[in-house]
Design a protein around this motif. Structure first.
Motif, PDB file in Angstrom:
ATOM      1  N   ASP A 225       0.853  -1.183   0.000  1.00 41.29           N
ATOM      2  CA  ASP A 225       0.000   0.000   0.000  1.00 41.29           C
ATOM      3  C   ASP A 225       0.893   1.238   0.000  1.00 41.29           C
ATOM      4  OD1 ASP A 225      -1.708   2.182   0.718  1.00 41.29           O
ATOM      5  OD2 ASP A 225      -3.149   0.756   1.544  1.00 41.29           O
TER       6      ASP A 225
ATOM      7  N   GLU B 180       0.083   4.408  -0.009  1.00 42.80           N
ATOM      8  CA  GLU B 180      -0.347   5.474   0.905  1.00 42.80           C
ATOM      9  C   GLU B 180       0.050   5.170   2.348  1.00 42.80           C
ATOM     10  OE1 GLU B 180      -4.441   7.848   2.226  1.00 42.80           O
ATOM     11  OE2 GLU B 180      -4.475   6.375   0.604  1.00 42.80           O
ATOM     12  N   LYS B 181      -0.156   3.922   2.767  1.00 43.57           N
ATOM     13  CA  LYS B 181       0.197   3.533   4.136  1.00 43.57           C
ATOM     14  C   LYS B 181       1.679   3.221   4.289  1.00 43.57           C
ATOM     15  CE  LYS B 181      -4.295   1.356   5.101  1.00 43.57           C
ATOM     16  NZ  LYS B 181      -4.956   0.066   5.437  1.00 43.57           N
TER      17      LYS B 181
END
Length: 261
Positions: free
Chosen positions: A144, A146-147
């Protein structure tokens, strides 16, 4: 006199008359997974490794032509076990979901979103009267952006999906889960996890009862720049050789302990 109004709520017509829960069919689908080859997923310190036991049904089958572990997107890997055609359908659907998400939002689909969409897709097939549940379980993992983290999920035939540090499904799931729980998952690397997974498979395999199998492995790691890839065959072969030697050493130690006793 006018009749008193009833306090009971009037019945609301069912907008989906063809939708019915089918627990027996879901149970049968689960049995198909329980009787199939074992699939294992491990989230390591620097990536995720997933593996599937690809049973050789016939001696003349060409190896690596019907892989159960594959890439779904450039940042997502997946593996299935159970009824093989159902597993291929899930992999195909996962690729469609990833493509449509990126086509719509112009960013790669997060692993959590893909797992959630796949669980909804699978769950729908447990509700509609004219459909049957998928007799397959899917493990999916990815990075991920974004994370800034790597994640592992498992979608079951009932439509349930959970995030895991390590998971196993298939006929050897209980013993495999026990072995996975012993691993220091936050410390080992993906390369070490490949060896440990191979050791789990060959510990569970009984040459007298079980058919020969091939190990299908995929990984997404910091070393691959968080790009989904197949574990190279030479790495898998080295892991299998290491696993067999390790098992032999442990067996010799057990025999020595018995002799001393």
């Amino acid at each position: 006199p006018h009749p008193k109004p009833s306090l009971r709520p009037s019945p609301i017509p069912n907008p989906y008359p063809n939708l019915t829960l089918a627990p027996p069919q879901v149970e049968y689908a689960g049995k198909a997974v329980e009787n199939a080859g074992t699939a294992i997923g491990v989230r390591c310190s620097d990536g995720v490794v997933i593996a599937a036991e690809n049973v050789k049904l016939f001696k003349m089958m060409v190896p690596n032509t019907n892989r159960l572990a594959q890439n779904v997107d450039k940042h997502i890997i997946a593996a299935t076990t159970g009824f093989a055609p159902d597993g291929r359908q899930l992999l195909s659907q996962a690729r469609d979901e990833a493509h449509h998400y990126e086509d719509t939002f112009h960013v790669p689909i997060p692993p959590e979103m893909l797992a959630n969409r796949m669980s909804q897709f699978v769950h729908y097939f447990t509700l509609h009267g004219s459909l049957r549940p998928f007799g397959a379980t899917m493990l999916c993992a990815g990075y991920d952006e974004e994370k800034q983290t790597h994640e592992l999920y498992m979608v079951e035939p009932s439509g349930q999906e959970f995030r895991y540090y390590g998971c196993a499904t298939g006929k050897g799931r209980q013993a495999a889960k026990t072995e996975v729980e012993k691993l220091p998952l936050n410390e080992i690397t993906a390369a070490e996890a490949v060896k440990e997974i191979a050791k789990i498979y060959y510990t569970l395999h009984d040459d007298a009862k079980d058919k020969p199998f091939a190990l299908d492995m995929q990984w997404i790691t910091e070393g691959t720049d968080w790009t989904a890839a197949s574990v190279p065959l030479e790495v898998v072969d080295e892991a299998i050789e290491w696993a067999k030697n390790k098992i032999a050493e442990e067996d010799d130690m057990d025999e020595d302990d018995e002799d001393d006793a």
